[in-house]
Design a protein around this motif. Structure first.
Motif, PDB file in Angstrom:
ATOM      1  N   LYS A 176       0.833  -1.198   0.000  1.00  0.00           N
ATOM      2  CA  LYS A 176       0.000   0.000   0.000  1.00  0.00           C
ATOM      3  C   LYS A 176       0.872   1.254   0.000  1.00  0.00           C
ATOM      4  O   LYS A 176       1.989   1.232   0.525  1.00  0.00           O
ATOM      5  CB  LYS A 176      -0.894   0.009   1.236  1.00  0.00           C
ATOM      6  CG  LYS A 176      -1.859  -1.148   1.319  1.00  0.00           C
ATOM      7  CD  LYS A 176      -2.630  -1.125   2.646  1.00  0.00           C
ATOM      8  CE  LYS A 176      -1.709  -1.397   3.827  1.00  0.00           C
ATOM      9  NZ  LYS A 176      -2.447  -1.420   5.112  1.00  0.00           N
ATOM     10  N   PRO A 177       0.391   2.362  -0.570  1.00  0.00           N
ATOM     11  CA  PRO A 177       1.170   3.594  -0.520  1.00  0.00           C
ATOM     12  C   PRO A 177       1.331   4.081   0.924  1.00  0.00           C
ATOM     13  O   PRO A 177       0.400   3.991   1.730  1.00  0.00           O
ATOM     14  CB  PRO A 177       0.347   4.582  -1.346  1.00  0.00           C
ATOM     15  CG  PRO A 177      -1.021   4.013  -1.401  1.00  0.00           C
ATOM     16  CD  PRO A 177      -0.864   2.531  -1.319  1.00  0.00           C
ATOM     17  N   THR A 186      -0.890   2.955   4.083  1.00  0.00           N
ATOM     18  CA  THR A 186      -0.113   2.718   5.292  1.00  0.00           C
ATOM     19  C   THR A 186       0.214   4.066   5.912  1.00  0.00           C
ATOM     20  O   THR A 186       1.000   4.836   5.347  1.00  0.00           O
ATOM     21  CB  THR A 186       1.199   1.973   4.981  1.00  0.00           C
ATOM     22  OG1 THR A 186       0.888   0.694   4.413  1.00  0.00           O
ATOM     23  CG2 THR A 186       2.027   1.794   6.240  1.00  0.00           C
ATOM     24  N   PRO A 187      -0.391   4.414   7.035  1.00  0.00           N
ATOM     25  CA  PRO A 187      -0.149   5.727   7.643  1.00  0.00           C
ATOM     26  C   PRO A 187       1.094   5.750   8.530  1.00  0.00           C
ATOM     27  O   PRO A 187       1.359   4.794   9.267  1.00  0.00           O
ATOM     28  CB  PRO A 187      -1.409   5.973   8.471  1.00  0.00           C
ATOM     29  CG  PRO A 187      -1.955   4.618   8.768  1.00  0.00           C
ATOM     30  CD  PRO A 187      -1.450   3.670   7.729  1.00  0.00           C
ATOM     31  N   VAL A 188       1.834   6.834   8.425  1.00  0.00           N
ATOM     32  CA  VAL A 188       2.965   7.077   9.314  1.00  0.00           C
ATOM     33  C   VAL A 188       2.752   8.458   9.936  1.00  0.00           C
ATOM     34  O   VAL A 188       2.738   9.470   9.239  1.00  0.00           O
ATOM     35  CB  VAL A 188       4.307   7.053   8.561  1.00  0.00           C
ATOM     36  CG1 VAL A 188       5.450   7.397   9.514  1.00  0.00           C
ATOM     37  CG2 VAL A 188       4.547   5.701   7.917  1.00  0.00           C
ATOM     38  N   ILE A 189       2.560   8.499  11.253  1.00  0.00           N
ATOM     39  CA  ILE A 189       2.311   9.760  11.949  1.00  0.00           C
ATOM     40  C   ILE A 189       3.629  10.297  12.496  1.00  0.00           C
ATOM     41  O   ILE A 189       4.330   9.615  13.251  1.00  0.00           O
ATOM     42  CB  ILE A 189       1.310   9.572  13.107  1.00  0.00           C
ATOM     43  CG1 ILE A 189       0.028   8.904  12.606  1.00  0.00           C
ATOM     44  CG2 ILE A 189       0.995  10.917  13.755  1.00  0.00           C
ATOM     45  CD1 ILE A 189      -0.947   8.531  13.719  1.00  0.00           C
ATOM     46  N   HIS A 249       3.433  -2.300   7.108  1.00  0.00           N
ATOM     47  CA  HIS A 249       2.270  -2.021   6.260  1.00  0.00           C
ATOM     48  C   HIS A 249       0.942  -2.486   6.843  1.00  0.00           C
ATOM     49  O   HIS A 249      -0.115  -2.154   6.315  1.00  0.00           O
ATOM     50  CB  HIS A 249       2.480  -2.625   4.870  1.00  0.00           C
ATOM     51  CG  HIS A 249       3.436  -1.849   4.024  1.00  0.00           C
ATOM     52  ND1 HIS A 249       3.074  -0.713   3.345  1.00  0.00           N
ATOM     53  CD2 HIS A 249       4.761  -2.038   3.778  1.00  0.00           C
ATOM     54  CE1 HIS A 249       4.120  -0.239   2.694  1.00  0.00           C
ATOM     55  NE2 HIS A 249       5.162  -1.012   2.941  1.00  0.00           N
ATOM     56  N   LYS A 250       0.974  -3.227   7.914  1.00  0.00           N
ATOM     57  CA  LYS A 250      -0.285  -3.676   8.516  1.00  0.00           C
ATOM     58  C   LYS A 250      -0.589  -2.945   9.817  1.00  0.00           C
ATOM     59  O   LYS A 250      -1.493  -3.323  10.552  1.00  0.00           O
ATOM     60  CB  LYS A 250      -0.239  -5.189   8.762  1.00  0.00           C
ATOM     61  CG  LYS A 250      -0.186  -6.009   7.485  1.00  0.00           C
ATOM     62  CD  LYS A 250      -0.234  -7.501   7.773  1.00  0.00           C
ATOM     63  CE  LYS A 250      -0.230  -8.307   6.481  1.00  0.00           C
ATOM     64  NZ  LYS A 250      -0.280  -9.774   6.732  1.00  0.00           N
ATOM     65  N   LYS A 251       0.166  -1.877  10.075  1.00  0.00           N
ATOM     66  CA  LYS A 251      -0.005  -1.133  11.321  1.00  0.00           C
ATOM     67  C   LYS A 251      -0.121   0.367  11.046  1.00  0.00           C
ATOM     68  O   LYS A 251       0.223   0.851   9.975  1.00  0.00           O
ATOM     69  CB  LYS A 251       1.206  -1.361  12.242  1.00  0.00           C
ATOM     70  CG  LYS A 251       1.507  -2.808  12.581  1.00  0.00           C
ATOM     71  CD  LYS A 251       0.519  -3.371  13.594  1.00  0.00           C
ATOM     72  CE  LYS A 251       0.926  -4.790  14.001  1.00  0.00           C
ATOM     73  NZ  LYS A 251      -0.013  -5.355  14.996  1.00  0.00           N
TER      74      LYS A 251
END
Length: 342
Positions: A7-8, A39-42, A74-76
């Motif tokens: 996923k992007p 895939t979110p990265v905060i 990618h799953k978190k």
């Protein structure tokens, strides 16, 4: 960026942790449909997110802390601590410490964006007062990112279902608007809008409305001459080249008669001329997109909202829309294989 199987990865800079940014981010990412797409990265601090998880009673929000973007899972939901120590979270309060974290989050995300480690950036709202310093002047996200990526120009483009509004002039005093409405500036913004509508939104032959600067679009020169001397000749130039560019329209009549539904994009001359009708129509679902950059950046169309921070009443609709809009633009740009529908 090349197409990949995963996923992007979309970065989210947390903004001011004493505003509603953390709350709307957490609420938006609770939507499992969204997590299936990206895939979110905060970029923030885990302690700040833990505070809001407990404070708001959202115990089912889980995240994985990573040291760098290279460890992305990618799953978190991933979180990168951009400072060693998290400042104290004080909902509704303006603090220098929160401003320091907001700037660190943005700068860290920009670095990863430049290194092609994330496919897009979504910026949560921050406070221009506590982020500014003598060393670093901060007018707004749009201007900061334009400079960071060395772009000649960019377009503040507010988008939602049924309406897209771009601005010729942005965060400048009203008294300076007229002298900044030049043929060169209008042409630059029009070109960015047309290219964005084609590349980012998949509209092959965009139809664009240009608003006038003065009341009643100048009333044939009676209420101002910018329309006659600048805007009309420029529109004719675009029409002669076969572009679907129309106007200048009187802003009040244009929006009052809902003409925005007839156009793919609307070019407003100044901030409030475009944003008041836009937010009146799409405040909870509107997205601020910076067109013209070599990267993708979106954000919710609201500010820090200190008055409701920490009260569990902030609407996450605009943040969710900003993340989904970033995903859609990634796909329109051909940088990703479509792996599912919402």
């Amino acid at each position: 960026m090349n197409q990949r199987k995963n996923k992007p990865v979309i970065g989210i800079s947390i903004g001011d942790i004493n505003g509603v940014g953390a709350e709307v981010t957490i609420k938006a990412l609770l939507d499992n449909r969204l997590i299936k797409l990206v895939t979110p990265v905060i970029y923030a601090h885990g302690k700040a997110l833990t505070f809001y998880r407990k404070h708001l009673g959202i115990e089912d929000f889980n995240f994985m802390q990573i040291k760098s973007i290279d460890e992305v899972h990618h799953k978190k939901i991933n979180v990168i601590n951009v400072l060693e120590e998290s400042p104290e979270v004080l909902p509704g309060m303006e603090t220098n410490e929160a401003g320091k974290l907001a700037l660190a989050a943005l700068d860290h995300a920009i670095k990863d964006l430049k290194d092609n480690k994330i496919e897009a950036l979504v910026t949560a709202p921050l406070n221009k007062n506590n982020i500014n310093s003598p060393e670093k002047k901060f007018v707004g996200h749009t201007e900061y990112l334009t400079e960071a990526f060395g772009s000649k120009d960019s377009l503040m483009f507010l988008v939602a279902e049924g309406i897209r509004v771009g601005l010729v002039t942005g965060h400048i005093p009203l008294k300076d608007v007229s002298k900044n409405v030049t043929p060169e500036k209008i042409k630059s913004k029009l070109n960015i809008m047309m290219k964005s509508l084609k590349d980012d939104f998949g509209i092959a032959k965009p139809k664009i409305a240009v608003l006038g600067l003065n009341p009643h679009a100048g009333e044939d020169g009676l209420l101002g001459d910018e329309e006659e001397n600048i805007i009309k000749p420029l529109i004719k130039e675009y029409k002669d080249k076969g572009h679907l560019v129309f106007g200048p329209y009187s802003a009040d009549g244009f929006f009052g008669m809902m003409h925005q539904k007839k156009f793919d994009g609307i070019l407003a001359m100044y901030h409030d001329q475009g944003l008041i009708p836009f937010k009146s129509q799409a405040f909870e679902t509107g997205v601020n997109f910076t067109a013209g950059l070599p990267v993708i950046r979106t954000s919710p169309d609201h500010g820090t909202a200190y008055n409701i921070a920490g009260k569990n009443v902030a609407d996450e609709g605009s943040m969710r829309a900003a993340i989904l809009q970033a995903y859609d633009i990634i796909r329109h740009n051909g940088n990703w294989e479509e792996e599912g529908e919402l």
